[in-house]
Design an enzyme around this catalytic site. Structure first.
Site, short mmCIF file in Angstrom:
data_model
loop_
_atom_site.label_atom_id
_atom_site.label_comp_id
_atom_site.label_asym_id
_atom_site.label_seq_id
_atom_site.Cartn_x
_atom_site.Cartn_y
_atom_site.Cartn_z
N GLU A 1 -3.14 7.54 -4.37
CA GLU A 1 -3.11 6.28 -3.63
C GLU A 1 -2.99 5.11 -4.59
O GLU A 1 -3.63 5.09 -5.65
CB GLU A 1 -4.38 6.14 -2.80
CG GLU A 1 -4.47 4.85 -1.99
CD GLU A 1 -5.81 4.71 -1.28
OE1 GLU A 1 -5.84 4.96 -0.07
OE2 GLU A 1 -6.81 4.35 -1.93
N TYR B 1 0.85 -1.19 0.00
CA TYR B 1 0.00 0.00 0.00
C TYR B 1 0.88 1.24 0.00
O TYR B 1 1.84 1.34 0.77
CB TYR B 1 -0.90 0.02 1.24
CG TYR B 1 -1.72 1.27 1.39
CD1 TYR B 1 -2.93 1.42 0.71
CD2 TYR B 1 -1.29 2.33 2.19
CE1 TYR B 1 -3.69 2.57 0.84
CE2 TYR B 1 -2.04 3.48 2.33
CZ TYR B 1 -3.25 3.60 1.64
OH TYR B 1 -3.98 4.74 1.76
#
Length: 377
Positions: free
Chosen positions: A185, A100
């Protein structure tokens, strides 16, 4: 302004961040040819809501006809209330692990912050905070290579994985700055046998800066049909997925009402700030918009300043008669012309609360009791 995944990924690709091979479709033309050329594919609905994977918004196919069928299925569906109008079809990649990465702004510290974790994937929100690495970035010097090396060491990455992840971090920061982003993101950033890829992409651009990137970054309209109608009337309105329709006058009082509903065990169907000086006509229009979303109950919380309590009361009575309301309604009126507004409601057999806590607990009790009529408030 939120961007669709395929838009974010195109920006990533142009700025050197590897993404899977893919194509965008609004119908089935060309789907079979793309699948035959690519092999196994992931078919991803393009909506601006999160959690689409768990909501059935991502499907896989290995044959042309199967791909066509699943594209048709997705384009005919809604994901979390959002109609799917576009799908992104990508090559299915072999995933060894999911990471992530995100860069955003920490409002409390007024600094850019990079977030990284080896626990990427659909359940990132459930990852304990101690498993998420935070690195604040000094905007005067930017994200430096030594900082990315330190982050990958903290993540336990080595060799090729570490080097490629460091490169992605640097390029992601460049994208963040270049496009005046509020958020970039990658979840997940996947490690494949050959390289690190952005398997998903999310990007939010500052609304006030969006015009600077046209037409490279098309303007994305995020509002639902109801939100657009409210916007045309000058009403701040956001659709939510709760059960109580809420109307209040002012952003602060509206947020406080939503928080109280949550605190006492319920949830709001919407955020509606009807404004600080709404007329009787505007208030009636706001109520009609609110009721069009079919809430299970209605809570009106007015602190009268420029807004007059008697105008709100007349507007409610007008809408109540016009629509023959049958759902539970609770009203709190305090402030300008409070006595007159209370008297207007009392003539209709409705009492108003002075305490917002009492109003909130009352509407929740009516919901739990399964009431169907407009109740005294």
């Amino acid at each position: 302004m939120k961007l669709y995944e395929y838009m974010a990924k195109e920006i990533f690709r142009r700025n050197g961040i590897p993404v899977p091979m893919g194509a965008v479709f609004t119908g089935v033309d060309g789907v079979a040819a793309f699948q035959e050329k690519t092999g196994s594919v992931a078919i991803k609905s393009q909506v601006l809501s999160g959690g689409r994977g768990k909501a059935g918004g991502i499907k896989f196919a290995t044959e042309p006809q199967d791909a066509i069928s699943k594209v048709q299925e997705l384009l005919a569906s809604k994901i979390k209330g959002c109609q799917v109008e576009t799908v992104l079809i990508e090559e299915k990649v072999t995933i060894e692990r999911e990471l992530y990465l995100a860069i955003t702004v920490d409002g409390s510290k007024r600094q850019i912050v990079l977030l990284a974790s080896v626990a990427g994937g659909m359940d990132i929100e459930q990852v304990p905070e101690e498993q998420v690495i935070k690195r604040f970035i000094d905007i005067t010097i930017g994200l430096q290579p030594y900082a990315t090396r330190e982050i990958t060491r903290q993540m336990g990455l080595k060799g090729r994985e570490a080097k490629q992840t460091e490169e992605v971090m640097l390029k992601l920061y460049q994208v963040f700055r270049k496009y005046d982003a509020e958020l970039v993101e990658i979840n997940p950033l996947v490690v494949t046998p050959s390289q690190v890829l952005a398997a998903d992409g999310k990007m939010t651009v500052d609304d006030e800066a969006a015009y600077r990137f046209l037409p490279e970054v098309p303007y994305v309209e995020e509002k639902t049909a109801v939100e657009k109608k409210a916007d045309d009337l000058g009403i701040s309105y956001v659709e939510l997925d709760g059960e109580v329709g809420v109307m209040a006058n002012g952003a602060g009082i509206t947020m406080a009402t939503l928080d109280l509903l949550q605190h006492f065990g319920s949830s709001a169907r919407n955020f509606m700030d009807a404004g600080g000086g709404s007329s009787e006509k505007a208030t009636a229009a706001a109520l009609e918009i609110l009721l069009s979303t079919n809430p299970k109950a209605l809570l009106i919380n007015i602190f009268g300043g420029i807004t007059r309590c008697d105008d709100v009361a007349r507007a409610f009575v007008q809408v109540k008669k016009a629509l023959d309301l049958k759902l539970p309604v609770v009203i709190r009126l305090v402030g300008t012309n409070e006595d007159l507004g209370t008297a207007i409601l009392r003539e209709q057999g409705i009492e108003s609360f002075k305490s917002v806590e009492e109003a909130v607990t009352k509407v929740i009790s009516l919901l739990k009791g399964g009431g169907t009529d407009v109740h005294n408030s």
